[in-house]
Design a protein around this motif. Structure first.
Motif, PDB file in Angstrom:
ATOM      1  N   LYS A  27       0.858  -1.195   0.000  1.00  9.97           N
ATOM      2  CA  LYS A  27       0.000   0.000   0.000  1.00  9.97           C
ATOM      3  C   LYS A  27       0.892   1.243   0.000  1.00  9.97           C
ATOM      4  O   LYS A  27       1.550   1.560   1.001  1.00  9.97           O
ATOM      5  N   LEU A  28       0.908   1.950  -1.133  1.00 11.24           N
ATOM      6  CA  LEU A  28       1.744   3.132  -1.291  1.00 11.24           C
ATOM      7  C   LEU A  28       0.948   4.377  -0.904  1.00 11.24           C
ATOM      8  O   LEU A  28      -0.239   4.498  -1.253  1.00 11.24           O
ATOM      9  N   PRO A  29       1.578   5.340  -0.230  1.00 15.76           N
ATOM     10  CA  PRO A  29       0.849   6.535   0.206  1.00 15.76           C
ATOM     11  C   PRO A  29       0.570   7.514  -0.924  1.00 15.76           C
ATOM     12  O   PRO A  29      -0.303   8.380  -0.785  1.00 15.76           O
ATOM     13  N   MET A  85      10.803   6.466  -3.966  1.00 17.53           N
ATOM     14  CA  MET A  85       9.634   6.913  -4.719  1.00 17.53           C
ATOM     15  C   MET A  85       9.803   8.380  -5.076  1.00 17.53           C
ATOM     16  O   MET A  85      10.389   9.159  -4.315  1.00 17.53           O
ATOM     17  N   ASP A  86       9.321   8.747  -6.244  1.00 16.65           N
ATOM     18  CA  ASP A  86       9.231  10.147  -6.636  1.00 16.65           C
ATOM     19  C   ASP A  86       8.287  10.248  -7.823  1.00 16.65           C
ATOM     20  O   ASP A  86       7.697   9.250  -8.249  1.00 16.65           O
ATOM     21  N   ASP A  87       8.142  11.426  -8.339  1.00 21.92           N
ATOM     22  CA  ASP A  87       7.381  11.637  -9.559  1.00 21.92           C
ATOM     23  C   ASP A  87       7.994  12.845 -10.257  1.00 21.92           C
ATOM     24  O   ASP A  87       8.876  13.514  -9.706  1.00 21.92           O
ATOM     25  N   LEU A  88       7.533  13.138 -11.428  1.00 23.87           N
ATOM     26  CA  LEU A  88       8.135  14.233 -12.186  1.00 23.87           C
ATOM     27  C   LEU A  88       8.030  15.564 -11.464  1.00 23.87           C
ATOM     28  O   LEU A  88       8.880  16.446 -11.653  1.00 23.87           O
ATOM     29  N   ALA A  91      12.259  12.997  -4.365  1.00 20.57           N
ATOM     30  CA  ALA A  91      12.385  11.618  -3.905  1.00 20.57           C
ATOM     31  C   ALA A  91      12.124  11.454  -2.415  1.00 20.57           C
ATOM     32  O   ALA A  91      12.377  12.349  -1.602  1.00 20.57           O
ATOM     33  N   ARG A  92      11.628  10.270  -2.075  1.00 19.48           N
ATOM     34  CA  ARG A  92      11.463   9.834  -0.700  1.00 19.48           C
ATOM     35  C   ARG A  92      12.034   8.413  -0.605  1.00 19.48           C
ATOM     36  O   ARG A  92      11.941   7.641  -1.558  1.00 19.48           O
ATOM     37  N   ALA A  99       3.506   1.051   3.254  1.00 22.03           N
ATOM     38  CA  ALA A  99       4.739   1.800   3.007  1.00 22.03           C
ATOM     39  C   ALA A  99       4.759   3.089   3.813  1.00 22.03           C
ATOM     40  O   ALA A  99       3.756   3.805   3.894  1.00 22.03           O
ATOM     41  N   ARG A 100       5.914   3.374   4.407  1.00 25.86           N
ATOM     42  CA  ARG A 100       6.093   4.584   5.212  1.00 25.86           C
ATOM     43  C   ARG A 100       7.378   5.284   4.801  1.00 25.86           C
ATOM     44  O   ARG A 100       8.366   4.639   4.422  1.00 25.86           O
TER      45      ARG A 100
END
Length: 724
Positions: free
Chosen positions: A406-408, A429-432, A436-437, A447-448
């Motif tokens: 389960k991703l936040p 994790m990151d996005d455009l 990043a985390r 996921a935390r």
């Protein structure tokens, strides 16, 4: 392979442009001309399969680099520097780059051990990452390696050093690491004993640590053969895997695996053997990697037998399986393969009895592409691509079920790290449009954020991502991601940059890059085009841009541009196209096929002369992706994708900025130089052709400073020549 997402597994052939010669040349400053320095021509004609191939710049290919070529590169570099420094708006762009890129803390998780996270961090103001360790749950971190420690402070030129790989022993007492200089990717392998501080050099022959014995008494690693000559096509041939015993003289290291050991499955001397072990199994996996990228052949033996030099290798998979990853757990081998399921499946085979007929598919092919797997105590953590974002699933050893983590947030998932003695997984994790985390999930599959990666010191709320398909001429939907500001208007007036790759089945997974926001700040739009040849939609998507199908790669990029024009994002005269490494084929052939469509082309360490690439040190093995001139049909495919041979006189091509690193071991500078030389003959001052040379880098920028400088030149060049 030319460009690899998983380069930690790579030990391809590397040919170098000598750094010492480059630095000496850089200290000389030839007179600057108002026009680019034209290259000397010496025509050589080959006849291949009845076709005459004329090449006026073959002299550039000499290895080691000739004094003439080194001087020519410096003249090109000086000319480019003069032109680039005069481009308008540089101060504004640089200020934006400093805000969005220089101020960011970069963190990359390198390994999870039984008790610690091993990670690399580059803080603001630092040029290269340092390597640290900290307990899983947080707490005091420990600096393990500082590549800049002991750096000279005088005026003497010194190539920047960087740590390229790390591997901690199971007892957390010994760290194997590799370090290169000036981006040459010839990695020195060391073992650092953390209790004593003793740092032992294991090899200078491009070492690659692969696994430890379970009791931490020995390290398996690969290295080049003695006497391998830089620049020769056989440079990486007969690479072998060795076993080093802690505190022993490396001269006493024992040979563990060569390419021709074990069962005969078709492996050749150009492939790389690795030994992979872990504490969860008594079996060693002997993986023979095809050109450093994927395990084409796999075999097993008992670790105890291998450690005393008496292995009994048994085959468990071969080339037809198209294995992507493989791990041992107990008496089983788990293989992520695409041979029968183009989006990937995971099968289990017994190491005791690896009969193909007894394989069990534990994770069948589904709707989405399975990209990687990692071994934890509680199961396999599997990365999936769901459209243009990522997902993480777990195959449970206890229940046999496959369940989602389960991703936040929704975004890219990358660098999934596990330890076979520890439950759970750590990943990025990151996005455009958000930075990043570093995340962690336990057995609850929730996921935390670990807090390991600091948040960016600025807001990205004004930047948006629009995801959709562009339609290719044959009706195929090409996924694209459009990065833009929230106030961007679809009025056809936006400078627009298309970035594409399309090779080796590699997924174009850019993630968050603060530098790109600097381009958007100037009113630009960035589009990531997932053209055929990549792995975004599975193995069939890869094959659709391979060898004779390669035209799909650059024609997809062309059709993406046409789609964006129709939608009002931009117009002709405002489009730039950027291709890196194997993406050079994409950008080079797009502009030679449709020169009027693009205003700017960025050829970054690109392959432009495919007919000659297989003759380089990094060439062997690439025939599987592009073809070989030794076969008539593949020769014609190579000629069709060869940008250098498609340049025509008197044609108005886009303004071109070609970039090379003087120490590039993957795409040697002459590939870029020949393309630039032929285009410069057209002498169009309104559409200049520049060749930028970085004397401190190889296939990529080695320091934060050099990366910012490159992006500054690229963005200023694009904005100057996309005025419409």
């Amino acid at each position: 392979m030319i460009s690899r997402r998983r380069f930690t597994l790579s030990l391809s052939a590397f040919a170098l442009s000598p750094l010492s010669a480059a630095v000496q040349a850089a200290s000389r400053k030839p007179a600057v001309s108002l026009r680019p320095p034209l290259a000397r021509e010496e025509l050589i004609t080959d006849t291949l399969w009845g076709k005459a191939i004329a090449d006026p710049y073959r002299w550039m290919e000499q290895k080691p680099d000739s004094a003439e070529f080194i001087t020519y590169l410096q003249a090109q570099s000086t000319f480019a520097r003069q032109k680039l420094d005069k481009l308008p708006g540089r101060r504004t762009i640089e200020a934006s780059l400093q805000r969005y890129s220089a101020a960011t803390t970069d963190v990359q998780l390198r390994q999870v051990t039984s008790t610690q996270l091993i990670f690399a961090r580059r803080a603001p103001g630092q040029q290269v990452p340092k390597v640290y360790a900290r307990p899983h749950a947080g707490g005091v971190e420990r600096l393990l390696i500082d590549p800049e420690a002991g750096k000279k402070t005088d005026a003497q030129a010194e190539a920047p050093k960087r740590v390229t790989g790390v591997l901690m022993s199971p007892d957390n007492k010994h760290l194997a690491y590799t370090i290169d200089s000036g981006g040459d990717e010839i990695r020195e392998l060391h073992v650092l004993s953390l209790e004593s501080g003793k740092d032992q050099l294991i090899t200078k022959l491009n070492g690659l640590p692969t696994s430890w014995l379970a009791d931490s008494s020995g390290l398996f690693y690969s290295r080049l053969r003695e006497g391998a000559v830089k620049g020769k096509v056989d440079f990486s041939f007969d690479t072998a895997s060795w076993l080093h015993r802690i505190d022993k003289d490396p001269a006493q290291d024992s040979l563990a695996l060569r390419w021709n050991d074990g069962p005969v499955m078709g492996q050749t001397e150009r492939e790389m053997p690795l030994v992979l072990t872990n504490v969860a199994s008594d079996w060693a996996l002997g993986a023979i990697y095809s050109n450093g990228e994927w395990p084409a052949y796999g075999m097993v033996t008992r670790v105890a037998e291998l450690a005393v030099g008496k292995p009994k290798w048994t085959a468990v998979f071969d080339r037809d399986d198209i294995a992507v990853h493989a791990v041992t757990a107990g008496d089983d081998v788990y293989v992520l393969a695409k041979g029968k399921s183009e989006r990937g499946e995971v099968f289990k085979v017994s190491a005791r009895d690896p009969d193909k007929s007894k394989r069990e598919v534990v994770v069948p092919q589904g709707e989405h592409v399975i990209d990687s797997l990692s071994l934890a105590k509680d199961g396999l953590y599997i990365h999936e691509l769901r459209g243009q974002v990522g997902a993480l699933r777990r195959y449970s050893f206890a229940t046999g079920k496959v369940e989602d983590v389960k991703l936040p947030v929704t975004g890219a998932v990358w660098e999934v790290k596990c330890d076979p003695a520890v439950e759970g997984a750590w990943f990025g994790m990151d996005d455009l449009t958000w930075s990043a985390r570093t995340m962690h999930t336990g057995t609850d599959l929730l996921a935390r954020d670990t807090g390991l990666t600091p948040k960016a010191p600025y807001s990205t709320a004004s930047f948006l991502t629009t995801r959709q398909d562009a339609w290719a001429r044959d009706g195929t939907g090409v996924p694209i991601e459009i990065l833009h500001k929230d106030n961007t208007k679809l009025n056809g007036k936006n400078p627009l940059l298309i970035i594409a790759y399309g090779a080796y089945g590699i997924v174009l997974d850019p993630g968050f890059q603060g530098a790109m926001l600097a381009f958007l700040e100037q009113g630009g739009v960035i589009v990531y085009a997932h053209v055929r040849g990549g792995g975004e939609k599975g193995e069939n998507w890869h094959i659709a841009g391979q060898k004779a199908n390669k035209p799909n790669t650059w024609r997809d990029a062309i059709d993406v541009a046409e789609t964006l024009i129709k939608a009002g994002w931009t117009s002709r005269g405002k489009i730039a196209l950027w291709g890196t490494s194997a993406g050079g084929i994409m950008v080079g052939r797009a502009i030679t096929e449709r020169p009027e469509l693009f205003a700017v082309a960025i050829g970054d360490v690109g392959v432009f002369n495919t007919l000659r690439f297989e003759l380089t040190s990094n060439g062997p093995g690439n025939d599987e992706e592009f073809g070989t001139v030794k076969k008539e049909d593949e020769f014609h495919a190579l000629l069709e994708m060869d940008s250098f041979h498609h340049i025509r006189p008197e044609i108005h091509y886009p303004a071109c900025l070609f970039i090379t690193g003087a120490n590039d071991p993957r795409v040697e500078p002459w590939q870029v130089a020949k393309m630039a030389a032929r285009l410069q003959k057209n002498d169009d001052t309104k559409r200049p052709v520049l060749m930028r040379v970085d004397y401190e880098s190889g296939h990529s920028a080695t320091t934060k400073k050099s990366g910012i400088a490159k992006n500054l030149d690229i963005f200023a060049f694009i904005l100057a020549y996309t005025h419409g």
